[in-house]
Write a protein that holds these residues in place. Structure first.
Motif, PDB file in Angstrom:
ATOM      1  N   LYS A 268       0.836  -1.210   0.000  1.00 46.12           N
ATOM      2  CA  LYS A 268       0.000   0.000   0.000  1.00 46.12           C
ATOM      3  C   LYS A 268       0.867   1.254   0.000  1.00 46.12           C
ATOM      4  CE  LYS A 268      -0.694  -0.028   5.022  1.00 46.12           C
ATOM      5  NZ  LYS A 268      -1.687  -0.233   6.088  1.00 46.12           N
ATOM      6  N   PRO A 269       0.501   2.247  -0.798  1.00 49.25           N
ATOM      7  CA  PRO A 269       1.325   3.459  -0.909  1.00 49.25           C
ATOM      8  C   PRO A 269       0.874   4.597  -0.001  1.00 49.25           C
ATOM      9  CG  PRO A 269      -0.292   3.423  -2.664  1.00 49.25           C
ATOM     10  CD  PRO A 269      -0.550   2.186  -1.824  1.00 49.25           C
ATOM     11  N   VAL A 270      -0.127   4.352   0.840  1.00 53.64           N
ATOM     12  CA  VAL A 270      -0.715   5.413   1.659  1.00 53.64           C
ATOM     13  C   VAL A 270       0.347   6.061   2.549  1.00 53.64           C
ATOM     14  CG1 VAL A 270      -2.431   5.909   3.439  1.00 53.64           C
ATOM     15  CG2 VAL A 270      -2.952   4.255   1.635  1.00 53.64           C
ATOM     16  N   GLY A 271       0.334   7.384   2.610  1.00 56.45           N
ATOM     17  CA  GLY A 271       1.246   8.109   3.482  1.00 56.45           C
ATOM     18  C   GLY A 271       2.640   8.291   2.929  1.00 56.45           C
ATOM     19  N   LEU A 272       2.843   7.999   1.631  1.00 54.79           N
ATOM     20  CA  LEU A 272       4.164   8.082   1.029  1.00 54.79           C
ATOM     21  C   LEU A 272       4.135   9.006  -0.188  1.00 54.79           C
ATOM     22  CD1 LEU A 272       5.026   4.274   1.159  1.00 54.79           C
ATOM     23  CD2 LEU A 272       5.910   6.047   2.689  1.00 54.79           C
ATOM     24  N   ARG A 273       5.226   9.722  -0.399  1.00 52.97           N
ATOM     25  CA  ARG A 273       5.367  10.581  -1.584  1.00 52.97           C
ATOM     26  C   ARG A 273       6.727  10.331  -2.217  1.00 52.97           C
ATOM     27  NH1 ARG A 273       6.030  15.624  -0.032  1.00 52.97           N
ATOM     28  NH2 ARG A 273       5.937  15.189   2.205  1.00 52.97           N
ATOM     29  N   ASP A 274       6.720  10.033  -3.483  1.00 56.95           N
ATOM     30  CA  ASP A 274       7.957   9.839  -4.231  1.00 56.95           C
ATOM     31  C   ASP A 274       8.626  11.196  -4.418  1.00 56.95           C
ATOM     32  OD1 ASP A 274       9.964   9.395  -6.097  1.00 56.95           O
ATOM     33  OD2 ASP A 274       8.779   7.968  -7.266  1.00 56.95           O
ATOM     34  N   PRO A 275       9.822  11.412  -3.867  1.00 59.38           N
ATOM     35  CA  PRO A 275      10.450  12.739  -3.966  1.00 59.38           C
ATOM     36  C   PRO A 275      10.779  13.132  -5.400  1.00 59.38           C
ATOM     37  CG  PRO A 275      11.986  11.133  -3.065  1.00 59.38           C
ATOM     38  CD  PRO A 275      10.654  10.470  -3.110  1.00 59.38           C
ATOM     39  N   ARG A 276      10.846  12.174  -6.309  1.00 58.39           N
ATOM     40  CA  ARG A 276      11.142  12.515  -7.705  1.00 58.39           C
ATOM     41  C   ARG A 276       9.936  13.129  -8.404  1.00 58.39           C
ATOM     42  NH1 ARG A 276      12.888   7.231 -10.488  1.00 58.39           N
ATOM     43  NH2 ARG A 276      10.978   6.580  -9.401  1.00 58.39           N
ATOM     44  N   THR A 277       8.721  12.759  -7.954  1.00 62.03           N
ATOM     45  CA  THR A 277       7.502  13.269  -8.600  1.00 62.03           C
ATOM     46  C   THR A 277       6.679  14.152  -7.679  1.00 62.03           C
ATOM     47  OG1 THR A 277       6.154  11.385  -7.895  1.00 62.03           O
ATOM     48  CG2 THR A 277       7.404  11.142  -9.953  1.00 62.03           C
ATOM     49  N   GLY A 278       6.878  14.008  -6.377  1.00 59.07           N
ATOM     50  CA  GLY A 278       6.056  14.740  -5.424  1.00 59.07           C
ATOM     51  C   GLY A 278       4.684  14.121  -5.235  1.00 59.07           C
ATOM     52  N   ARG A 279       4.444  12.948  -5.815  1.00 59.49           N
ATOM     53  CA  ARG A 279       3.121  12.326  -5.745  1.00 59.49           C
ATOM     54  C   ARG A 279       3.208  10.946  -5.090  1.00 59.49           C
ATOM     55  NH1 ARG A 279       3.332  14.060 -11.096  1.00 59.49           N
ATOM     56  NH2 ARG A 279       3.522  11.899 -11.803  1.00 59.49           N
ATOM     57  N   ARG A 280       2.043  10.494  -4.667  1.00 56.92           N
ATOM     58  CA  ARG A 280       1.956   9.138  -4.132  1.00 56.92           C
ATOM     59  C   ARG A 280       2.118   8.134  -5.270  1.00 56.92           C
ATOM     60  NH1 ARG A 280      -3.576   7.175  -1.342  1.00 56.92           N
ATOM     61  NH2 ARG A 280      -2.948   8.755   0.184  1.00 56.92           N
ATOM     62  N   PRO A 281       2.976   7.129  -5.120  1.00 59.59           N
ATOM     63  CA  PRO A 281       3.107   6.116  -6.161  1.00 59.59           C
ATOM     64  C   PRO A 281       1.873   5.207  -6.177  1.00 59.59           C
ATOM     65  CG  PRO A 281       4.454   5.541  -4.272  1.00 59.59           C
ATOM     66  CD  PRO A 281       3.900   6.907  -3.986  1.00 59.59           C
ATOM     67  N   PHE A 282       1.711   4.440  -7.238  1.00 58.76           N
ATOM     68  CA  PHE A 282       0.578   3.531  -7.350  1.00 58.76           C
ATOM     69  C   PHE A 282       0.702   2.397  -6.325  1.00 58.76           C
ATOM     70  CE2 PHE A 282      -1.879   0.055  -9.252  1.00 58.76           C
ATOM     71  CZ  PHE A 282      -3.083   0.724  -9.520  1.00 58.76           C
ATOM     72  N   ALA A 283       1.918   1.938  -6.093  1.00 61.80           N
ATOM     73  CA  ALA A 283       2.207   0.889  -5.107  1.00 61.80           C
ATOM     74  C   ALA A 283       3.669   1.010  -4.716  1.00 61.80           C
ATOM     75  CB  ALA A 283       1.908  -0.496  -5.662  1.00 61.80           C
ATOM     76  N   VAL A 284       4.035   0.401  -3.575  1.00 59.86           N
ATOM     77  CA  VAL A 284       5.434   0.411  -3.141  1.00 59.86           C
ATOM     78  C   VAL A 284       5.825  -0.964  -2.617  1.00 59.86           C
ATOM     79  CG1 VAL A 284       5.458   2.863  -2.513  1.00 59.86           C
ATOM     80  CG2 VAL A 284       4.920   1.134  -0.778  1.00 59.86           C
ATOM     81  N   VAL A 285       7.093  -1.247  -2.737  1.00 58.19           N
ATOM     82  CA  VAL A 285       7.697  -2.358  -1.991  1.00 58.19           C
ATOM     83  C   VAL A 285       8.571  -1.712  -0.923  1.00 58.19           C
ATOM     84  CG1 VAL A 285       9.342  -4.259  -2.088  1.00 58.19           C
ATOM     85  CG2 VAL A 285       7.638  -3.988  -3.904  1.00 58.19           C
ATOM     86  N   GLN A 286       8.343  -2.077   0.340  1.00 58.10           N
ATOM     87  CA  GLN A 286       9.090  -1.477   1.436  1.00 58.10           C
ATOM     88  C   GLN A 286      10.167  -2.416   1.954  1.00 58.10           C
ATOM     89  OE1 GLN A 286       6.176   0.044   4.422  1.00 58.10           O
ATOM     90  NE2 GLN A 286       6.914   2.031   3.712  1.00 58.10           N
ATOM     91  N   LEU A 287      11.295  -1.835   2.334  1.00 59.11           N
ATOM     92  CA  LEU A 287      12.391  -2.573   2.944  1.00 59.11           C
ATOM     93  C   LEU A 287      12.684  -1.979   4.311  1.00 59.11           C
ATOM     94  CD1 LEU A 287      13.235  -1.966  -0.346  1.00 59.11           C
ATOM     95  CD2 LEU A 287      14.732  -3.861   0.256  1.00 59.11           C
ATOM     96  N   ARG A 288      13.024  -2.861   5.247  1.00 55.84           N
ATOM     97  CA  ARG A 288      13.265  -2.436   6.623  1.00 55.84           C
ATOM     98  C   ARG A 288      14.588  -3.016   7.104  1.00 55.84           C
ATOM     99  NH1 ARG A 288       8.699  -4.739   9.388  1.00 55.84           N
ATOM    100  NH2 ARG A 288       9.918  -6.671   9.242  1.00 55.84           N
ATOM    101  N   GLN A 289      15.301  -2.250   7.912  1.00 53.74           N
ATOM    102  CA  GLN A 289      16.589  -2.709   8.447  1.00 53.74           C
ATOM    103  C   GLN A 289      16.422  -4.044   9.145  1.00 53.74           C
ATOM    104  OE1 GLN A 289      18.728   0.291  10.634  1.00 53.74           O
ATOM    105  NE2 GLN A 289      19.863  -1.218  11.834  1.00 53.74           N
ATOM    106  N   ASP A 290      17.355  -4.985   8.897  1.00 52.56           N
ATOM    107  CA  ASP A 290      17.225  -6.331   9.452  1.00 52.56           C
ATOM    108  C   ASP A 290      18.359  -6.720  10.392  1.00 52.56           C
ATOM    109  OD1 ASP A 290      15.358  -8.778   8.999  1.00 52.56           O
ATOM    110  OD2 ASP A 290      17.374  -9.647   8.968  1.00 52.56           O
ATOM    111  N   ASN A 291      19.407  -5.924  10.456  1.00 53.46           N
ATOM    112  CA  ASN A 291      20.468  -6.224  11.427  1.00 53.46           C
ATOM    113  C   ASN A 291      20.953  -4.922  12.038  1.00 53.46           C
ATOM    114  OD1 ASN A 291      21.855  -5.259   9.170  1.00 53.46           O
ATOM    115  ND2 ASN A 291      23.601  -6.606   9.461  1.00 53.46           N
ATOM    116  N   ALA A 292      21.614  -5.046  13.176  1.00 49.84           N
ATOM    117  CA  ALA A 292      22.008  -3.855  13.924  1.00 49.84           C
ATOM    118  C   ALA A 292      22.946  -2.964  13.126  1.00 49.84           C
ATOM    119  CB  ALA A 292      22.654  -4.264  15.245  1.00 49.84           C
TER     120      ALA A 292
END
Length: 461
Positions: free
Chosen positions: A258-282
């Motif tokens: 889901k792209p809710v709450g996100l803005r692509d800084p290259r376009t200034g708009r919400r993308p149609f969808a996103v893949v999110q990545l999160r830190q996995d090690n310290a």
């Protein structure tokens, strides 16, 4: 005579630990239930039976993390590596073995050792009279012993269902396309983080890219459940990404993409969808693809996930999977020497600690054997430097991983402390390997006084 160590589980980890202890003149009772009670996966009663592949993966210690682990284990006279070298079959730069010869070699060496007693039969709980216990029962821990572990550690600290999302090396993500931003601020008032802030890295997809991605998931080749996994239900918290996609083409846009709450800084708009990545090690060198646990075959995962903008050159530290697996939440349960905080008699080793792979399981067994030998002899155990392959793997298990999202992991260079000022790719791997070898020697010298012996001759004990 030193106090006896009781090891529960005669797989790779338990067998390796028994060998290391016996070489240091410590009597061992190795308890293995096979021979009386079989698991759904094994077919023999041999110690260190290889259930799946016959490969120990790359043997290149100069550019590959698992090859580096081979190197370190050989330096400590690993029984598993001795037996693997003796049973080696042609496999290019990889170390592959004749699985029957390999198991026979380990079994013969341990059964012949005067300080090792192999006892056949199920251990449902350690005897209260045992002063030193190592649990190395692997991913198919028997139900009674699993209940004992749950009672000791708490219900939430033993997992039976391993839902794994892919993990990528952070340096391989294209940050000219992806950007850092969390969906909402921590205050929970619905306000957005500005692009460049937050805990997540976002890879944007437009409408066409999203629907092409969903179609690829639907048509991608999936791995089959093994026989003993087929009654494992899906849970809402670990639903495979492709199963969600089958529920409808828009499902993922209202789930992990889901792209809710996100803005692509290259376009200034919400993308149609996103893949999110999160830190996995310290250290921040590894990123988890959020919500992307999957049963896609490994080659399909690489092909499909590299279609996501920002991940076209992604290098994977671990690919996704979904299968039955028993492992404890080691970062919150074990100290740096693999000892259980809730009962200081008990250590853990092997896959039940949250390592993945034959070599990794054996390496953790080797370390547990060394730590126990120090403790039995009245010395304080010394852990390997974090810059080594063993140290990096141990750090992941006992504290380097994010405890709330801890999952089993193969050894890889993303677990090692960062190395500044070195180019990416093969040069960086060579530099990490060279640093590891330099750091390993001094620590290994501490244990060089163990019994000697050659080939699979047990006389060195």
């Amino acid at each position: 005579m030193p106090e006896t160590v009781h090891i529960i589980g005669g797989g790779l980890a338990g067998s390796e630990a028994a060998w290391q202890l016996a070489r240091r003149r410590i009597p061992v009772v190795l308890h293995e239930m096979r021979g009386g009670k079989m698991t759904p996966a094994h077919r023999t009663d041999g110690l260190a039976e290889l259930v799946c592949s016959n490969s120990f993966r790359s043997d290149d210690s100069d550019h590959n993390a698992v090859g580096l682990l081979h190197h370190e284990m050989r330096a400590l006279d690993s029984l598993v590596m001795r037996a693997a070298d003796a049973a080696r079959v042609p496999a290019g730069s990889a170390l592959a073995v004749d699985r029957d010869l390999f198991s026979a070699g380990v079994t013969a060496a341990l059964e012949a050792h005067p300080l090792v007693t192999v006892e056949r039969g199920e251990v449902q709980a350690p005897d209260p009279a045992w002063k030193h216990v190592l649990i190395a029962t692997g991913p198919l821990t028997s139900e009674p012993l699993a209940r004992f572990i749950q009672g000791l550690t708490g219900e939430s600290h033993l997992a039976f269902f391993d839902a794994i999302a892919p993990i990528v090396h952070a340096e391989s993500v294209d940050m000219t396309v992806a950007w850092r931003q969390s969906r909402y601020d921590k205050a929970g008032d619905g306000g957005e983080h500005a692009p460049g802030e937050g805990d997540y890295i976002n890879c944007p997809l437009d409408r066409d890219q999203y629907f092409a991605f969903v179609e690829a998931l639907n048509s991608g080749e999936k791995a089959e459940f093994r026989e003993w996994e087929k009654d494992t239900p899906y849970f809402d918290g670990c639903m495979p990404i492709e199963v969600m996609a089958e529920r409808g083409p828009q499902t993922l846009r209202f789930g992990p993409m889901k792209p809710v709450g996100l803005r692509d800084p290259r376009t200034g708009r919400r993308p149609f969808a996103v893949v999110q990545l999160r830190q996995d090690n310290a250290a921040g060198t590894l990123l988890n693809i959020v919500g992307f646990q999957t049963k896609l075959k490994h080659g399909e995962q690489v092909r499909i996930f590299r279609t996501v903008p920002g991940l076209q050159q992604a290098e994977f530290a671990r690919l996704g999977g979904l299968h039955r697996n028993s492992f404890i939440r080691s970062p919150v349960l074990l100290d740096p020497t693999l000892r259980l905080g809730a009962d200081l008699r008990i250590h853990f080793a092997g896959q039940i600690t949250g390592c993945e792979g034959y070599v990794e399981s054996a390496a953790v067994g080797l370390m547990a054997g060394l730590f126990l030998s120090e403790r039995v002899h009245g010395r304080r155990p010394a852990t390997p430097p974090a810059e080594t392959a063993m140290g990096a793997l141990l750090s992941h298990i006992t504290g380097g991983a994010m405890a709330d999202s801890f999952q089993p992991m193969n050894v890889n260079f993303g677990l090692f402390p960062a190395l500044e000022g070195v180019a990416k790719g093969r040069d960086r791997k060579a530099a990490l390997a060279a640093r590891a070898k330099a750091a390993f020697g001094g620590w290994a010298e501490r244990f060089a006084s163990g019994g000697q012996g050659s080939a699979l001759d047990p006389s060195g004990g």
